[in-house]
Enzyme design. Structure first.
Site, PDB file in Angstrom:
ATOM      1  N   LYS A  13       0.785  -1.324  -0.175  1.00 25.08           N
ATOM      2  CA  LYS A  13       0.024   0.136  -0.058  1.00 25.08           C
ATOM      3  C   LYS A  13       0.745   1.461  -0.123  1.00 25.08           C
ATOM      4  CE  LYS A  13      -1.067  -0.428   4.950  1.00 25.08           C
ATOM      5  NZ  LYS A  13      -0.337   0.680   5.657  1.00 25.08           N
ATOM      6  N   ARG A  87      -7.835   3.090  12.810  1.00 15.30           N
ATOM      7  CA  ARG A  87      -7.207   1.808  13.035  1.00 15.30           C
ATOM      8  C   ARG A  87      -8.278   1.022  13.709  1.00 15.30           C
ATOM      9  NH1 ARG A  87      -1.715   0.301  12.698  1.00 15.30           N
ATOM     10  NH2 ARG A  87      -0.983   2.569  12.735  1.00 15.30           N
ATOM     11  N   ARG A 126      13.290  -5.977   1.636  1.00 15.03           N
ATOM     12  CA  ARG A 126      13.212  -4.544   1.215  1.00 15.03           C
ATOM     13  C   ARG A 126      14.132  -3.636   1.828  1.00 15.03           C
ATOM     14  NH1 ARG A 126       7.342  -1.927   2.709  1.00 15.03           N
ATOM     15  NH2 ARG A 126       7.823  -2.126   4.943  1.00 15.03           N
ATOM     16  N   ARG A 159      15.247  -2.076   7.242  1.00 16.72           N
ATOM     17  CA  ARG A 159      14.591  -1.753   8.580  1.00 16.72           C
ATOM     18  C   ARG A 159      14.352  -2.872   9.486  1.00 16.72           C
ATOM     19  NH1 ARG A 159       9.178   1.581   7.633  1.00 16.72           N
ATOM     20  NH2 ARG A 159       8.679  -0.590   7.780  1.00 16.72           N
ATOM     21  N   ARG A 170       4.079  -9.544  13.654  1.00 16.11           N
ATOM     22  CA  ARG A 170       3.501  -8.060  13.209  1.00 16.11           C
ATOM     23  C   ARG A 170       2.287  -8.508  12.275  1.00 16.11           C
ATOM     24  NH1 ARG A 170       7.817  -5.371   9.178  1.00 16.11           N
ATOM     25  NH2 ARG A 170       6.043  -3.752   9.509  1.00 16.11           N
TER      26      ARG A 170
END
Ligand SMILES: [Zn+2]
Length: 213
Positions: A13, A87, A126, A159, A170
């Site tokens: 996204k 959220r 990534r 990251r 997660r």
């Protein structure tokens, strides 16, 4: 036009947001940026937020909604991407009321679905530019400048939360936290499922088609 992107980190996204921003002039509402800005400028809401944070407390929903309200008033008439907010169902309901009071609404909700194995592959490969936020992938989208960003020359970093050991956790957290919100928007009838396993260009074409852009 207001769109909401819902999807686990790595579902693609972020890439789609950047496309909408660059090609169609959308703005992205980031509650983190709003908070930081208000605190930096010492606005009334910013000072209040600072108080909660200094006390080690979460910034309350009403305060956040106040910041969002100011942002929407300032940017009236612009197309906005909501990402990471709302959220919870409570936040979704109050945002809905706020938008309604301004004669507006969330026009489309895009729910980015992705196969967990593909997600893990995506995230572990990534690399993110520490300077401008541009996203690369060691296999599917390597930088032509090695470990530097093609756009700005910044350092590309892996990251911490893109490491395999934290991703499953997660994902679970995302599902636990967001499940009810997804159900809320699904019932509202303006939610579109996006197959996030597809190539980004394909996903973007679907989004453009859905939004008649
Ligand atoms: Zn960069």
């Amino acid at each position: 036009m207001n769109v909401l992107f819902i999807g686990a980190p790595g579902s693609g996204k972020g890439t789609q947001s950047r496309e909408l921003i660059e090609k169609f002039g959308f703005l992205q509402l980031s509650t983190g940026d709003l908070l930081r800005g208000a605190i930096k400028n010492k606005t009334e809401l910013g000072l209040k937020a600072q108080g909660f944070m200094d006390a080690g407390k979460l910034v309350p929903d009403e305060l956040m909604l106040g910041l969002v309200s100011d942002y929407l008033t300032t940017n009236k008439g612009k197309s906005i991407i909501f990402d990471g907010y709302p959220r919870t169902v409570v936040q979704a309901q109050s945002l809905g009321q706020l938008l309604e009071s301004q004669g507006s609404k969330i026009d489309k909700v895009f729910y980015f679905k992705i196969n967990p194995q593909i997600l893990i592959d995506r995230l572990t490969g990534r690399r993110t530019c520490a300077n401008c936020g541009e996203i690369y992938h060691i296999r599917t989208k390597p930088s032509s400048k090695g470990d530097k960003c093609e756009k700005c020359g910044g350092d590309l970093v892996h990251r911490k939360d893109d490491h395999a050991d934290v991703i499953s956790e997660r994902l679970k957290q995302f599902e636990d936290n967001t499940g009810p919100t997804i159900e809320f928007y699904s019932k509202a009838g303006n939610m579109v499922n996006v197959d996030g396993d597809q190539a980004p260009e394909k996903v973007f074409n679907e989004i453009k088609k859905t939004l008649a852009l």
